[in-house]
Design an enzyme around this catalytic site. Sequence first.
Site, PDB file in Angstrom:
ATOM      1  N   LYS A  35      -0.771   1.001   7.842  1.00  0.00           N
ATOM      2  CA  LYS A  35      -1.743   1.073   8.684  1.00  0.00           C
ATOM      3  C   LYS A  35      -2.673   2.300   8.589  1.00  0.00           C
ATOM      4  O   LYS A  35      -4.010   2.233   8.600  1.00  0.00           O
ATOM      5  CB  LYS A  35      -1.248   0.902  10.037  1.00  0.00           C
ATOM      6  CG  LYS A  35      -2.106   0.604  11.143  1.00  0.00           C
ATOM      7  CD  LYS A  35      -1.130   0.330  12.439  1.00  0.00           C
ATOM      8  CE  LYS A  35      -2.058  -0.087  13.684  1.00  0.00           C
ATOM      9  NZ  LYS A  35      -1.160   0.022  14.787  1.00  0.00           N
ATOM     10  N   THR A 121      -0.670   3.736  28.957  1.00  0.00           N
ATOM     11  CA  THR A 121      -0.094   3.690  30.670  1.00  0.00           C
ATOM     12  C   THR A 121       1.334   3.777  30.691  1.00  0.00           C
ATOM     13  O   THR A 121       2.214   3.310  29.956  1.00  0.00           O
ATOM     14  CB  THR A 121      -0.426   2.126  30.896  1.00  0.00           C
ATOM     15  OG1 THR A 121      -1.686   2.000  30.553  1.00  0.00           O
ATOM     16  CG2 THR A 121      -0.262   1.738  32.565  1.00  0.00           C
ATOM     17  N   GLU A 155     -10.629  -4.148  26.209  1.00  0.00           N
ATOM     18  CA  GLU A 155     -10.677  -5.054  24.883  1.00  0.00           C
ATOM     19  C   GLU A 155     -12.042  -5.584  24.881  1.00  0.00           C
ATOM     20  O   GLU A 155     -12.080  -6.317  26.146  1.00  0.00           O
ATOM     21  CB  GLU A 155      -9.328  -5.942  24.728  1.00  0.00           C
ATOM     22  CG  GLU A 155      -7.969  -5.199  24.275  1.00  0.00           C
ATOM     23  CD  GLU A 155      -6.983  -6.037  24.091  1.00  0.00           C
ATOM     24  OE1 GLU A 155      -7.336  -7.090  23.319  1.00  0.00           O
ATOM     25  OE2 GLU A 155      -5.843  -5.453  24.182  1.00  0.00           O
ATOM     26  N   LYS A 204      -3.901   4.811  37.353  1.00  0.00           N
ATOM     27  CA  LYS A 204      -3.973   3.898  36.116  1.00  0.00           C
ATOM     28  C   LYS A 204      -3.322   2.572  36.571  1.00  0.00           C
ATOM     29  O   LYS A 204      -3.712   1.600  36.555  1.00  0.00           O
ATOM     30  CB  LYS A 204      -3.268   4.530  34.969  1.00  0.00           C
ATOM     31  CG  LYS A 204      -3.186   3.403  33.911  1.00  0.00           C
ATOM     32  CD  LYS A 204      -4.559   3.021  33.279  1.00  0.00           C
ATOM     33  CE  LYS A 204      -4.414   1.570  32.394  1.00  0.00           C
ATOM     34  NZ  LYS A 204      -5.303   1.554  31.476  1.00  0.00           N
ATOM     35  N   ASN A 208      -5.224  -1.090  37.627  1.00  0.00           N
ATOM     36  CA  ASN A 208      -4.867  -2.286  36.985  1.00  0.00           C
ATOM     37  C   ASN A 208      -4.252  -3.451  37.857  1.00  0.00           C
ATOM     38  O   ASN A 208      -4.693  -4.726  37.842  1.00  0.00           O
ATOM     39  CB  ASN A 208      -3.841  -2.444  35.679  1.00  0.00           C
ATOM     40  CG  ASN A 208      -4.904  -1.784  34.632  1.00  0.00           C
ATOM     41  OD1 ASN A 208      -6.083  -1.570  34.548  1.00  0.00           O
ATOM     42  ND2 ASN A 208      -4.349  -1.705  33.122  1.00  0.00           N
ATOM     43  N   CYS A 260      -2.238  -5.981  29.365  1.00  0.00           N
ATOM     44  CA  CYS A 260      -2.030  -4.792  30.220  1.00  0.00           C
ATOM     45  C   CYS A 260      -1.702  -5.366  31.816  1.00  0.00           C
ATOM     46  O   CYS A 260      -0.805  -4.933  32.204  1.00  0.00           O
ATOM     47  CB  CYS A 260      -3.690  -4.229  30.391  1.00  0.00           C
ATOM     48  SG  CYS A 260      -3.740  -3.337  28.546  1.00  0.00           S
ATOM     49  N   LYS A 320      -8.994 -13.382  26.317  1.00  0.00           N
ATOM     50  CA  LYS A 320     -10.247 -13.132  26.792  1.00  0.00           C
ATOM     51  C   LYS A 320     -11.312 -13.120  25.620  1.00  0.00           C
ATOM     52  O   LYS A 320     -10.941 -12.844  24.589  1.00  0.00           O
ATOM     53  CB  LYS A 320     -10.488 -12.015  27.663  1.00  0.00           C
ATOM     54  CG  LYS A 320     -10.518 -10.476  26.876  1.00  0.00           C
ATOM     55  CD  LYS A 320     -10.693  -9.466  27.869  1.00  0.00           C
ATOM     56  CE  LYS A 320     -11.583  -8.356  27.246  1.00  0.00           C
ATOM     57  NZ  LYS A 320     -11.648  -7.263  28.151  1.00  0.00           N
TER      58      LYS A 320
HETATM   59  C1  UGA Z   1      -7.454  -4.263  31.527  1.00  0.00           C
HETATM   60  C2  UGA Z   1      -8.734  -3.125  32.480  1.00  0.00           C
HETATM   61  O1  UGA Z   1      -9.714  -3.786  32.776  1.00  0.00           O
HETATM   62  C3  UGA Z   1      -8.891  -1.834  31.710  1.00  0.00           C
HETATM   63  O2  UGA Z   1      -9.676  -0.919  32.500  1.00  0.00           O
HETATM   64  C4  UGA Z   1      -7.738  -1.126  31.353  1.00  0.00           C
HETATM   65  O3  UGA Z   1      -7.960   0.156  30.573  1.00  0.00           O
HETATM   66  C5  UGA Z   1      -6.971  -2.059  30.292  1.00  0.00           C
HETATM   67  O4  UGA Z   1      -6.554  -3.269  31.050  1.00  0.00           O
HETATM   68  C6  UGA Z   1      -5.618  -1.361  30.000  1.00  0.00           C
HETATM   69  O5  UGA Z   1      -4.827  -1.055  30.674  1.00  0.00           O
HETATM   70  O6  UGA Z   1      -5.551  -0.963  28.571  1.00  0.00           O
HETATM   71  P1  UGA Z   1      -8.279  -5.721  29.832  1.00  0.00           P
HETATM   72  O7  UGA Z   1      -6.942  -6.130  29.567  1.00  0.00           O
HETATM   73  O8  UGA Z   1      -8.677  -5.244  28.042  1.00  0.00           O
HETATM   74  O9  UGA Z   1      -8.409  -4.404  30.258  1.00  0.00           O
HETATM   75  O10 UGA Z   1      -9.143  -6.999  29.957  1.00  0.00           O
HETATM   76  P2  UGA Z   1      -9.873  -7.303  31.447  1.00  0.00           P
HETATM   77  O11 UGA Z   1     -11.336  -7.460  30.900  1.00  0.00           O
HETATM   78  O12 UGA Z   1      -9.580  -6.410  32.472  1.00  0.00           O
HETATM   79  O13 UGA Z   1      -9.274  -8.607  31.520  1.00  0.00           O
HETATM   80  C7  UGA Z   1      -8.188  -9.117  31.856  1.00  0.00           C
HETATM   81  C8  UGA Z   1      -7.585 -10.424  32.001  1.00  0.00           C
HETATM   82  O14 UGA Z   1      -8.387 -10.825  33.318  1.00  0.00           O
HETATM   83  C9  UGA Z   1      -8.301 -11.492  31.081  1.00  0.00           C
HETATM   84  O15 UGA Z   1      -7.266 -12.399  30.776  1.00  0.00           O
HETATM   85  C10 UGA Z   1      -9.517 -12.030  31.605  1.00  0.00           C
HETATM   86  O16 UGA Z   1      -9.736 -13.145  31.370  1.00  0.00           O
HETATM   87  C11 UGA Z   1      -9.012 -11.968  33.117  1.00  0.00           C
HETATM   88  N1  UGA Z   1     -10.173 -11.933  34.306  1.00  0.00           N
HETATM   89  C12 UGA Z   1     -10.932 -11.005  34.363  1.00  0.00           C
HETATM   90  C13 UGA Z   1     -10.063 -13.138  35.151  1.00  0.00           C
HETATM   91  O17 UGA Z   1      -9.205 -14.231  35.011  1.00  0.00           O
HETATM   92  N2  UGA Z   1     -11.152 -13.090  36.058  1.00  0.00           N
HETATM   93  C14 UGA Z   1     -11.987 -12.144  36.124  1.00  0.00           C
HETATM   94  O18 UGA Z   1     -12.942 -12.056  36.998  1.00  0.00           O
HETATM   95  C15 UGA Z   1     -11.975 -10.912  35.317  1.00  0.00           C
END
Ligand code: UGA
Length: 434
Positions: A35, A121, A155, A204, A208, A260, A320
Amino acid sequence: MKIAVFGTGYVGLVTAVGLAEFGHRVVGADKDTDKIRMISSGKAPIFEPGLEALLAKNLKSGRLEFSDDLGRAVRESDVIFVCVGTPPHDDGGADMSQIEEVSRLIAGSLNGYKVVVEKSTVPVKTSSWIKRTISLYRKSDTPFDVASNPEFLREGSAVGDFLNPDRIIIGVESERARDMLVRIYDNLKERILITNIDTAELIKHASNSFLALKISYINLIADLCEKTEADVELVARGMGLDPRIGGLFLRAGLGYGGSCFPKDVKALTRIGEDLGVDMRLLREGERINAERVRVFINKVKQSLWILKDKTIGILGLSFKPETDDIREAPSIKVISCLLAEGARLRLYDPQAMGHMKEMFPGDGERVAYCTSPVEAAQGANALLLVTEWDEFKEIDLKKIKQVMANPILIDGRNMFDPPAVRALGFEYSCLGRK
Ligand code: UGA
C-alpha cells in the site's frame, strides 16, 4: 512541526494529504508495504474525488512522504495522528487492537516529547488506555500527551470536508498539547472548539449517532406517509425549513450504511450500556434502519408477486454515491434477499462493481455485472434504484423502457420525479410518497 499519520485508510490518507496541503511536513505510515508503495507512486487505493490530484501535488512538493518504517515515523515527528481502524466486534463494541498496537509501537520509539492524537472514531475513555499503554511500554520517562481530534469527513466529499470543516474539535489535558494542535490548524482557528478529551471523543460518536437517528426518524415518517396521502419529501422539506431541525439528513429511503453509522451507533449503544445508561433510543433507531430493506423488498414483491426466475436490474451498489465503498451497503442485503428468492440479477454501479464482485461473483446466470444502466435494464421485469448516483438522474428512461421486459421502476432513494416517470409509461413506486 513534523507530523506522522498512522494508518493510510480513508481517514489516514485524507488526513496526511490534507495536513500536507496546509503546509506541514507529513509522513504517512502504514505497515502494509504494498500500500505504501502504491500511495508513494501517487495512486490512491480508494476512489475519492480530488484525492489523487492533491496526493500527487503534495508528494511533488516534498512535504508529504509515505513509509512502512513505523519507528522512524515516530522518532522524526512531533505530533502523531492515529488513524488506524476500529472495526466492530460481534457484540457491537469496537475492536481496539490496532490502536493498542500503534500505542505500543509509539512507546517503543519515543525519543522526546510528542502529542499522540486520536483521529479514528474511538469509544469515550480510549485516551486513558493509550496513555496507560505508552506509559507501560516506553523505555524511559520521556514525556508525552494524548489528545483527541475526531475527524468528521464524509466519503465522497472527504477532501473538501477535511480542508474546509464545519468545526475542529480538540480534546486536550495540557496547554502544551493544545498549543501544538492549534498551530496545526492555524488557518482555521475560528472553527476550533477546545474541550477535555472525554468530551471530544463523545462529540464524534454522539454526532454520528444523532445523524443516524435523524435518518431513521424520517424513515419512520415515510412509513406513516405510505399509509396516508402525505408525501415524505415534502414533509422533510417543510420540517427542514425550521432552522432548529435543518433540512440535511432527512432523505428517506433504504436507510444508512457505510463504515461509520452502523458501527458507531452499535459502539455508542455498547459504551452506554456498559456504563449503565439505558440506550434503547439508539437500539430503536438501529431497528428501524434494519427494517428498510424489508420494506423495499415488499415493494418489489407488490410489483412482481413471485421473484423466482424474474430478471431484476439494480442501479447503484455503493453505500452512497461518489464512492466505491460497499461496506454495510443496503445493496448487499437487497441482493442477498433477491437471490434467496431465486431472482436473476443484472447489476450496475459507476465505481463499486469491483468490490461487489468479491462478494457476489458474476456468473452471467444468476448475477450479471453490466457496463451501463441500459444494459442492466435489458430484459428486466423490474429495475431497482438502490444508490442515487448523479449519473442516474441523467439516464435515458425512454431507452430503458424500450429494453425492459416490463417497465417497472422501484426507487429506493426517491430520486425520480413520479409524474415525469409515469408519463413515460413506467409503473413507478418509491418510499413514503405516491
Ligand atoms: C459519516 C458522517 O457524515 C461523517 O461526518 C463522519 O466523519 C463519517 O461518517 C465517519 O464517521 O467517518 P459517511 O459514512 O461517509 O460519513 O456518509 P454519510 O454521507 O454520512 O452517509 C451515511 C449513510 O446515510 C449513507 O448510506 C447514506 O445513503 C445515508 N443517508 C444519508 C440517508 O439515508 N439519508 C440521508 O438523508 C443522508
